[in-house]
Design an enzyme around this catalytic site. Structure first.
Site, mmCIF file in Angstrom:
data_model
loop_
_atom_site.group_PDB
_atom_site.id
_atom_site.type_symbol
_atom_site.label_atom_id
_atom_site.label_comp_id
_atom_site.label_asym_id
_atom_site.label_seq_id
_atom_site.Cartn_x
_atom_site.Cartn_y
_atom_site.Cartn_z
ATOM 1 N N PHE A 155 0.854 -1.189 0.000
ATOM 2 C CA PHE A 155 0.000 0.000 0.000
ATOM 3 C C PHE A 155 0.885 1.232 0.000
ATOM 4 O O PHE A 155 1.728 1.404 0.876
ATOM 5 C CB PHE A 155 -0.936 0.041 1.219
ATOM 6 C CG PHE A 155 -1.848 1.237 1.182
ATOM 7 C CD1 PHE A 155 -3.019 1.213 0.428
ATOM 8 C CD2 PHE A 155 -1.529 2.404 1.855
ATOM 9 C CE1 PHE A 155 -3.855 2.332 0.355
ATOM 10 C CE2 PHE A 155 -2.364 3.530 1.789
ATOM 11 C CZ PHE A 155 -3.521 3.479 1.035
ATOM 12 N N ASP A 178 9.446 2.518 1.704
ATOM 13 C CA ASP A 178 8.309 3.272 2.228
ATOM 14 C C ASP A 178 8.215 3.016 3.737
ATOM 15 O O ASP A 178 7.779 1.954 4.167
ATOM 16 C CB ASP A 178 7.028 2.819 1.499
ATOM 17 C CG ASP A 178 5.774 3.564 1.956
ATOM 18 O OD1 ASP A 178 5.831 4.248 2.995
ATOM 19 O OD2 ASP A 178 4.738 3.444 1.264
ATOM 20 N N LYS A 196 2.928 9.612 8.398
ATOM 21 C CA LYS A 196 2.191 9.202 9.609
ATOM 22 C C LYS A 196 2.772 9.703 10.947
ATOM 23 O O LYS A 196 2.377 10.746 11.426
ATOM 24 C CB LYS A 196 2.000 7.693 9.598
ATOM 25 C CG LYS A 196 1.016 7.258 8.479
ATOM 26 C CD LYS A 196 0.438 5.888 8.714
ATOM 27 C CE LYS A 196 -0.776 5.615 7.841
ATOM 28 N NZ LYS A 196 -0.491 5.094 6.489
#
Ligand SMILES: *Cc1c(COP(=O)(O)O)cnc(C)c1O
Length: 401
Positions: free
Chosen positions: A135, A222, A251
């Site tokens: 993702f 990532d 995040k």
């Protein structure tokens, strides 16, 4: 235990299936709803609220910053960009940072970096290796890189230039790229988050690093979800003892304030030239202050160690309670990024656990995901176990064939 009237938002697009509670304030690892009910927060805004809620030092720094300067645009310098960039470079061993405001934006920048890296070498149609179950976000390029057909459905045509392989299989990576001169980068999450908390093994990550060196590809990791201390090191790939060339972050970086970043090593730090990339909000004083203060507090409070020790403790307790239960497949993850895989879809647990006073999520349909604030105590870890295990047991009992 739901509010008598579930909250409605008739003017808000229905892009989310929300839990029917209205949260109004928080403190530490706890939040409260409009009816005064208390919840233990094991989701942390999806691995975002590193310091929990309303951390006094972060609140003070942000209040001070709001009263001084929130935003000026990237036309000008302000005092907070370089210190945060330097802090990220120091902790990653990389060289330069581009700031943005979200995970997809960081990944979009990484994809552009890889393409320009290729074009600078004379590759007209560069290709990037990506992964099953990955993702990377919801923009057109990042959803194309994402390995989940549900994220892509309805938005075709996808952006081209991606080659997909399974995780933890070096032979599959070799086979998919053999003799292909257009490959420019390999792009993965060190621990897949949305895909179900799937760690890439340290051996695999080191093996990909070696392949990238051999072929002059960029290694792009990532760390949007697994980075910023969650696994007990600053970045999850550091457990493999390697450095990436490009590392997107977001995040947990701003502990709730939207901050994204792409950190680049020597091979990628100078690919973007003036005019190649930019963003209006990225790097603004409020965001930079949030990132810098988050890092300082993490260090002063020893939160990397805390994530490692309390994470291991929570993992062990969960396994002790759940292993052997028919329907429980595995507890996996690292530090305070934990997935509990069941043998059946278990999305209903999200609302049920909320009713029992515990916030968490279910990802990849069958994986209960715990990504609490890094300030979590042992006592709070015990409380997560005490609230979660009865819900899992009851759910498995009633859904057993
Ligand atoms: C959440 C996430 C993203 C997307 O971040 P947004 O801020 O939602 O755009 C990208 N990559 C990973 C690994 C993520 O977990």
């Amino acid at each position: 235990m739901h509010a008598a009237t579930p909250p409605t938002e008739p003017h808000v697009m229905t892009t989310y299936g929300r839990v029917p509670i209205m949260l109004t304030h928080g403190r530490g690892c706890r939040v409260w709803d409009a009816d005064g009910r208390e919840y233990l927060d094991a989701l942390a805004g999806i691995a975002v609220n590193t310091l929990g809620h309303a951390h006094p030092r972060l609140v003070k720094a942000l209040q001070e910053q709001v009263a001084q300067l929130i935003h000026v645009s990237n036309y000008y310098h302000h005092p907070w960009t370089e210190p945060l960039a330097a802090a990220l470079c120091e902790r990653s061993g990389l060289e330069k940072v581009f700031f943005c405001s979200s995970g997809l934006e960081a990944n979009e920048a990484a994809i552009k970096l890889a393409r320009k890296f290729g074009h600078d070498k004379g590759i007209a149609r560069p290709q990037i290796v990506v992964y099953e179950k990955a993702f990377h976000g919801r923009s057109l390029a990042t959803l194309s890189a994402t390995g989940n057909p549900k994220v892509q459905a309805g938005f075709e045509p996808l952006v081209e230039g991606f080659i997909r392989v399974p995780i933890n299989d070096l032979d599959a990576l070799r086979a998919a790229t053999v003799g292909n001169p257009d490959v420019v980068a390999v792009f993965f999450e060190a621990i897949q988050g949305e895909g179900g908390v799937n760690p890439l093994s340290p051996e695999y990550i080191a093996g990909v690093r070696a392949l990238c060196d051999e072929h002059d590809w960029l290694l792009m990791i990532d760390e949007v979800q697994c980075g910023m201390g969650r696994t007990g090191k600053w970045f999850a790939h550091q457990w493999a003892g390697v450095k990436p060339d490009v590392m997107p972050l977001a995040k947990g970086l701003g502990s709730g304030v939207p901050v994204g970043a792409v950190v680049a090593g020597p091979r990628a730090a100078s690919i973007f030239q003036p005019g190649n990339h930019g963003t209006t909000f990225g790097g603004n004083p409020l965001a930079m202050r949030a990132g810098l203060e988050t890092i300082r507090i993490m260090e002063d409070e020893g939160l990397l160690d805390n994530a490692a020790t309390v994470g291991t403790y929570l993992h062990t307790q969960l396994w002790a309670e759940l292993h052997g239960l028919p329907g429980v497949r595995e507890v996996r993850g690292k530090g305070l990024m934990i997935g509990i895989e069941l043998d059946r879809p278990c999305g209903v647990l999200v609302n049920r656990c909320a009713q029992a006073g515990l916030l968490l999520s279910v990802t990849a349909e069958r994986v209960i995901r715990l990504v609490p604030p890094l300030i979590l105590t042992r006592a709070e870890a015990d409380e997560i176990v005490a609230k979660l295990v009865p819900q899992v047991r009851a759910f498995l009992n009633e859904t057993d064939a």
